[in-house]
Design a protein around this motif. Sequence first.
Motif, PDB file in Angstrom:
ATOM      1  N   UNK A   1       0.830  -1.197   0.000  1.00 23.79           N
ATOM      2  CA  UNK A   1       0.000   0.000   0.000  1.00 23.79           C
ATOM      3  C   UNK A   1       0.867   1.251   0.000  1.00 23.79           C
ATOM      4  N   UNK A   2       0.460   2.254  -0.753  1.00 23.50           N
ATOM      5  CA  UNK A   2       1.241   3.470  -0.937  1.00 23.50           C
ATOM      6  C   UNK A   2       0.407   4.671  -0.517  1.00 23.50           C
ATOM      7  N   UNK A   3       1.029   5.619   0.159  1.00 22.76           N
ATOM      8  CA  UNK A   3       0.326   6.832   0.584  1.00 22.76           C
ATOM      9  C   UNK A   3       0.333   7.867  -0.541  1.00 22.76           C
ATOM     10  N   UNK A   4      -0.543   8.841  -0.438  1.00 24.31           N
ATOM     11  CA  UNK A   4      -0.634   9.909  -1.430  1.00 24.31           C
ATOM     12  C   UNK A   4       0.678  10.689  -1.492  1.00 24.31           C
ATOM     13  N   UNK A   5       1.241  11.010  -0.341  1.00 27.03           N
ATOM     14  CA  UNK A   5       2.508  11.757  -0.320  1.00 27.03           C
ATOM     15  C   UNK A   5       3.618  10.963  -0.996  1.00 27.03           C
ATOM     16  N   UNK A   6       3.643   9.676  -0.749  1.00 24.83           N
ATOM     17  CA  UNK A   6       4.677   8.825  -1.363  1.00 24.83           C
ATOM     18  C   UNK A   6       4.507   8.775  -2.881  1.00 24.83           C
ATOM     19  N   UNK A   7       3.269   8.745  -3.345  1.00 22.59           N
ATOM     20  CA  UNK A   7       3.009   8.755  -4.785  1.00 22.59           C
ATOM     21  C   UNK A   7       3.547  10.031  -5.407  1.00 22.59           C
ATOM     22  N   UNK A   8       3.198  11.164  -4.826  1.00 21.36           N
ATOM     23  CA  UNK A   8       3.597  12.450  -5.399  1.00 21.36           C
ATOM     24  C   UNK A   8       5.113  12.633  -5.421  1.00 21.36           C
ATOM     25  N   UNK A   9       5.804  12.038  -4.485  1.00 20.09           N
ATOM     26  CA  UNK A   9       7.266  12.207  -4.429  1.00 20.09           C
ATOM     27  C   UNK A   9       8.022  11.146  -5.227  1.00 20.09           C
ATOM     28  N   UNK A  10       7.324  10.191  -5.820  1.00 21.10           N
ATOM     29  CA  UNK A  10       7.997   9.060  -6.470  1.00 21.10           C
ATOM     30  C   UNK A  10       8.314   9.266  -7.949  1.00 21.10           C
ATOM     31  N   UNK A  11       7.802  10.313  -8.559  1.00 19.13           N
ATOM     32  CA  UNK A  11       7.932  10.467 -10.007  1.00 19.13           C
ATOM     33  C   UNK A  11       9.339  10.891 -10.413  1.00 19.13           C
ATOM     34  N   UNK A  12       9.917  10.126 -11.346  1.00 17.35           N
ATOM     35  CA  UNK A  12      11.286  10.394 -11.778  1.00 17.35           C
ATOM     36  C   UNK A  12      11.339  11.275 -13.023  1.00 17.35           C
ATOM     37  N   UNK A  13      10.206  11.495 -13.662  1.00 17.86           N
ATOM     38  CA  UNK A  13      10.205  12.287 -14.895  1.00 17.86           C
ATOM     39  C   UNK A  13       9.158  13.400 -14.874  1.00 17.86           C
ATOM     40  N   UNK A  14       8.778  13.844 -13.696  1.00 20.93           N
ATOM     41  CA  UNK A  14       7.793  14.917 -13.569  1.00 20.93           C
ATOM     42  C   UNK A  14       8.318  15.958 -12.586  1.00 20.93           C
ATOM     43  N   UNK A  15       7.958  17.198 -12.834  1.00 20.65           N
ATOM     44  CA  UNK A  15       8.333  18.259 -11.901  1.00 20.65           C
ATOM     45  C   UNK A  15       7.473  18.153 -10.641  1.00 20.65           C
ATOM     46  N   UNK A  16       7.879  18.842  -9.615  1.00 15.58           N
ATOM     47  CA  UNK A  16       7.074  18.827  -8.375  1.00 15.58           C
ATOM     48  C   UNK A  16       5.680  19.380  -8.623  1.00 15.58           C
TER      49      UNK A  16
ATOM     50  N   UNK B   1      15.544  13.312 -15.720  1.00 11.30           N
ATOM     51  CA  UNK B   1      16.721  14.176 -15.666  1.00 11.30           C
ATOM     52  C   UNK B   1      16.843  15.139 -16.832  1.00 11.30           C
ATOM     53  N   UNK B   2      18.082  15.537 -17.093  1.00 20.09           N
ATOM     54  CA  UNK B   2      18.365  16.531 -18.128  1.00 20.09           C
ATOM     55  C   UNK B   2      17.914  16.067 -19.505  1.00 20.09           C
ATOM     56  N   UNK B   3      18.045  14.777 -19.771  1.00 17.78           N
ATOM     57  CA  UNK B   3      17.625  14.237 -21.060  1.00 17.78           C
ATOM     58  C   UNK B   3      16.150  14.540 -21.326  1.00 17.78           C
ATOM     59  N   UNK B   4      15.297  14.357 -20.325  1.00 16.61           N
ATOM     60  CA  UNK B   4      13.880  14.659 -20.469  1.00 16.61           C
ATOM     61  C   UNK B   4      13.621  16.149 -20.583  1.00 16.61           C
TER      62      UNK B   4
ATOM     63  N   UNK C   1      13.296   1.477 -16.518  1.00 16.59           N
ATOM     64  CA  UNK C   1      14.736   1.690 -16.691  1.00 16.59           C
ATOM     65  C   UNK C   1      15.028   2.520 -17.936  1.00 16.59           C
ATOM     66  N   UNK C   2      14.276   2.304 -19.001  1.00 13.70           N
ATOM     67  CA  UNK C   2      14.463   3.109 -20.208  1.00 13.70           C
ATOM     68  C   UNK C   2      14.127   4.568 -19.949  1.00 13.70           C
ATOM     69  N   UNK C   3      13.076   4.812 -19.168  1.00 12.05           N
ATOM     70  CA  UNK C   3      12.715   6.187 -18.823  1.00 12.05           C
ATOM     71  C   UNK C   3      13.816   6.799 -17.955  1.00 12.05           C
ATOM     72  N   UNK C   4      14.306   6.022 -17.021  1.00  9.38           N
ATOM     73  CA  UNK C   4      15.356   6.473 -16.109  1.00  9.38           C
ATOM     74  C   UNK C   4      16.674   6.739 -16.842  1.00  9.38           C
ATOM     75  N   UNK C   5      16.844   6.070 -17.988  1.00 12.71           N
ATOM     76  CA  UNK C   5      18.085   6.211 -18.744  1.00 12.71           C
ATOM     77  C   UNK C   5      19.132   5.209 -18.331  1.00 12.71           C
ATOM     78  N   UNK C   6      18.700   4.159 -17.647  1.00 18.64           N
ATOM     79  CA  UNK C   6      19.639   3.134 -17.173  1.00 18.64           C
ATOM     80  C   UNK C   6      19.974   2.144 -18.255  1.00 18.64           C
TER      81      UNK C   6
END
Length: 164
Positions: free
Chosen positions: A3-18, A103-106, A159-164
Motif C-alpha cells: 500500500x502506498x500513501x498519497x505523499x509517497x506517490x507524489x514524491x515518487x515520479x522520476x520524470x515529472x516536476x514537483x 533528468x536533463x535528457x527529459x 529503466x528506459x525512462x530512467x536512462x539506465x
Amino acid sequence: MYEITVARIRSSFINASRSEAAKLTLPRNFDSLDWDSLDFLGWRDGKMPLRGYLMLPGANGPVGIMLRAPEGGAKKNRAVLCELCRDIHSKDDVLLWVAKRAGQSGRNGNTVGTLICADFGCCRNVRVAPPVNDINPDPEAAVARQVEGLIARTAQFMDRVRGA
C-alpha cells in the motif's frame, strides 16, 4: 504490491516536476484498491485524460513515471499487443504511451514510448488463467509466469525512462 500513501506517490515520479506531481489526480478508487492483486499501479488522470501514471514498487520505495497518450487515441484498423501484459485475448484498446526521460535528457525533450493497455488493466489481464491443454497443463504456473513477465517488462520500461 504494498500500500502506498498519497505523499509517497507524489514524491515518487522520476520524470515529472514537483508542480506536475502536485497536480495529478489519483485514481477514483484509490481508497479501495486491492493492493495484493496489483503488480504496478497504473491509471489515467481523470482531469487530463491524455495523461497517465505508472508506479512500480522498488527497493527504496515506489518509482513513478508520468505518461502521455496520443491525441487521436488508438487506430481502430488493427489490433496491437500491449508490451507489458502481452494479453492476446484482451479487447481493450492499446495506446502508444510516451514518457519524458528522467533528468536533463527529459528536460531536453527526449522521450521513450511503449504500447500499454489504455486502461492500464495489465495486472488483471495476466491473472486470467489459460485453458488447460498440452501447452498449459498447469494454469497456476502459467499465471505466475505471466505475472513475472509483466513485472520484468514494466521494470525494463521504467529503466528506459530512467536512462539506465
